[in-house]
Every structure is written in structure tokens, then in C-alpha cells.
Design a protein around this motif. Structure first.
Motif, PDB file in Angstrom:
ATOM      1  N   ARG A 125       0.773  -1.263   0.106  1.00 46.73           N
ATOM      2  CA  ARG A 125       0.019  -0.067  -0.088  1.00 46.73           C
ATOM      3  C   ARG A 125       0.924   1.352   0.010  1.00 46.73           C
ATOM      4  N   TRP A 126       1.873   1.055   0.646  1.00 46.08           N
ATOM      5  CA  TRP A 126       2.700   2.514   0.960  1.00 46.08           C
ATOM      6  C   TRP A 126       4.263   2.402   0.316  1.00 46.08           C
ATOM      7  N   LYS A 127       4.434   3.540  -0.182  1.00 41.50           N
ATOM      8  CA  LYS A 127       5.806   3.814  -0.714  1.00 41.50           C
ATOM      9  C   LYS A 127       6.308   5.055  -0.059  1.00 41.50           C
ATOM     10  N   LEU A 128       7.603   4.613   0.416  1.00 41.04           N
ATOM     11  CA  LEU A 128       8.656   5.678   1.262  1.00 41.04           C
ATOM     12  C   LEU A 128       9.807   6.271   0.282  1.00 41.04           C
ATOM     13  N   VAL A 129       9.588   7.160  -0.016  1.00 43.41           N
ATOM     14  CA  VAL A 129      10.766   7.892  -0.819  1.00 43.41           C
ATOM     15  C   VAL A 129      11.949   8.435   0.286  1.00 43.41           C
ATOM     16  N   GLY A 131      12.909  14.607  -0.394  1.00 38.64           N
ATOM     17  CA  GLY A 131      13.012  14.486   1.020  1.00 38.64           C
ATOM     18  C   GLY A 131      12.550  13.045   1.340  1.00 38.64           C
ATOM     19  N   LEU A 132      12.444  12.981   2.663  1.00 43.28           N
ATOM     20  CA  LEU A 132      11.930  11.492   3.221  1.00 43.28           C
ATOM     21  C   LEU A 132      10.368  11.867   2.979  1.00 43.28           C
ATOM     22  N   GLU A 133       9.573  11.010   2.021  1.00 42.02           N
ATOM     23  CA  GLU A 133       8.171  11.358   1.644  1.00 42.02           C
ATOM     24  C   GLU A 133       7.486  10.006   1.951  1.00 42.02           C
ATOM     25  N   LEU A 134       6.332   9.964   2.291  1.00 41.43           N
ATOM     26  CA  LEU A 134       5.542   8.907   2.244  1.00 41.43           C
ATOM     27  C   LEU A 134       4.044   8.998   1.552  1.00 41.43           C
ATOM     28  N   ALA A 149       3.658  12.961   7.820  1.00 41.60           N
ATOM     29  CA  ALA A 149       3.329  13.599   9.143  1.00 41.60           C
ATOM     30  C   ALA A 149       2.101  13.060   9.820  1.00 41.60           C
ATOM     31  N   SER A 150       1.319  12.393   9.056  1.00 44.06           N
ATOM     32  CA  SER A 150      -0.047  11.728   9.229  1.00 44.06           C
ATOM     33  C   SER A 150       0.215  10.167   9.770  1.00 44.06           C
ATOM     34  N   PHE A 151       1.087   9.554   9.092  1.00 38.99           N
ATOM     35  CA  PHE A 151       1.673   8.318   9.458  1.00 38.99           C
ATOM     36  C   PHE A 151       2.967   7.994   9.712  1.00 38.99           C
ATOM     37  N   PRO A 152       3.478   8.581  10.737  1.00 36.77           N
ATOM     38  CA  PRO A 152       4.822   8.170  11.004  1.00 36.77           C
ATOM     39  C   PRO A 152       5.482   6.876  11.509  1.00 36.77           C
ATOM     40  N   ASP A 153       4.305   5.930  11.827  1.00 37.06           N
ATOM     41  CA  ASP A 153       4.694   4.799  12.193  1.00 37.06           C
ATOM     42  C   ASP A 153       4.908   3.830  11.193  1.00 37.06           C
ATOM     43  N   ILE A 154       3.922   4.347  10.025  1.00 37.61           N
ATOM     44  CA  ILE A 154       4.464   3.508   8.749  1.00 37.61           C
ATOM     45  C   ILE A 154       5.810   3.798   8.092  1.00 37.61           C
ATOM     46  N   ALA A 155       5.986   5.071   8.256  1.00 43.04           N
ATOM     47  CA  ALA A 155       7.354   5.528   7.804  1.00 43.04           C
ATOM     48  C   ALA A 155       8.541   4.934   8.295  1.00 43.04           C
ATOM     49  N   LEU A 156       8.519   4.780   9.722  1.00 43.39           N
ATOM     50  CA  LEU A 156       9.461   4.088  10.791  1.00 43.39           C
ATOM     51  C   LEU A 156       9.752   2.413  10.145  1.00 43.39           C
ATOM     52  N   ARG A 157       8.511   1.990   9.660  1.00 50.27           N
ATOM     53  CA  ARG A 157       8.374   0.622   9.282  1.00 50.27           C
ATOM     54  C   ARG A 157       9.061   0.271   8.014  1.00 50.27           C
TER      55      ARG A 157
END
Length: 152
Positions: free
Chosen positions: A63-67, A95-98, A113-121
Motif C-alpha cells: 500500500r505504501w511507498k517511502l521515498v 526528501g523523506l516522503e510517504l 506527518a500523518s503516518f509516522p509509524d508506517i514511515a518508521l516501518r
């Protein structure tokens, strides 16, 4: 809707015909379960986006993409070249983007900013990929770097 790629073709076909895989490490996985059960989860936890001679530029899951921070070329709204002459690119800093690929497949709204836990994972997934395959941007030497396979 599940993670799969052309790297999965060889192990999947080998599984279908009950063939032995080569002794060399294969990055792909057998995805037969995805072909018969659309609710089956992918055998892949994440996929790395490598570019420009081993730069890990992003990681995604289903579902998610971390740049990850990196530089990239862009026309940034400028017209392309004409008459066989290319246009000049501008170098842009990512930059660091989700991004939520389910609701925003065009990656237009950074929701980190809304999903910091997903960014950390996903950052933890990026660390795993770096340890395995390296990353020129962070200077990490991968433990599983190997030459490309060749057919004689």
C-alpha cells in the motif's frame, strides 16, 4: 493488488512444473498462491527501488511507498527538447516522503506527518535492503552483492 514482479516468473514457473531452481540465489519468489487465491498475501514484504548505480531511492509495500532522500533529474514543467536536441534537466532534492498508493497512486500528497509509524516501518525495511544489497547514497556495502547472471 499484491506485490509481485517479473523476478517472480522463474521461481513460479519452476514451482508449476516441479523443476529444481539453480543453486544461485534467486531474488524472486513463487507466487502461485496469488494466482489461485486473490486474498492470499504476497510472499514479498517490500520491494526496493534502486536506481543510478545502486542508490536505494525508495521502498514500498503493498500500500505504501517511502521515498528516501536523494537527487533526481526533472524537467520541472519545462518543455522537452525539440529537433533532436534534448532539454536541460534540473536536479531536484527528494526528501523523506510517504505516499499512500491506494488512495494516491500518482504520489501527489506526502502523508508522512500523518503516518509516522508506517514511515518508521518502511525505514526499517530500507535498512534490511541496504544490509543485503548495499546503498551508494549511504555508503553501505551489501552482504549479498553478486554479479548479474549470465547464460552461456
Amino acid at each position: 493488488s499484491q506485490l509481485a514482479s517479473t523476478i517472480d516468473v522463474l521461481p513460479t514457473v519452476a514451482g508449476i512444473i516441479d523443476a529444481k531452481l539453480p543453486d544461485n540465489k534467486i531474488d524472486g519468489k513463487d507466487i502461485r498462491s496469488l494466482m489461485v487465491d486473490h486474498e492470499s498475501p504476497s510472499p514479498h514484504v517490500s520491494f526496493p527501488y534502486y536506481y543510478a548505480k545502486n542508490e536505494l531511492q525508495a521502498v514500498r509495500d503493498s500500500r505504501w511507498k517511502l521515498v528516501l532522500p536523494h537527487k533526481y533529474r526533472s524537467l520541472q514543467g519545462d518543455k522537452g527538447g525539440a529537433g533532436g536536441i534534448p532539454s536541460n534537466y534540473k536536479m531536484i532534492d527528494a526528501g523523506l516522503e510517504l505516499y499512500d498508493l491506494e488512495s494516491d497512486p500518482s504520489e501527489t500528497k506526502n502523508v508522512i506527518a500523518s503516518f509516522p509509524d508506517i514511515a518508521l516501518r518502511l525505514q526499517a525495511e530500507a535498512t534490511k535492503w541496504r544490509v543485503q544489497l548495499g546503498d551508494k547514497l549511504t555508503g553501505v556495502e551489501g552482504s549479498e552483492i553478486r554479479p548479474a547472471g549470465r547464460v552461456n
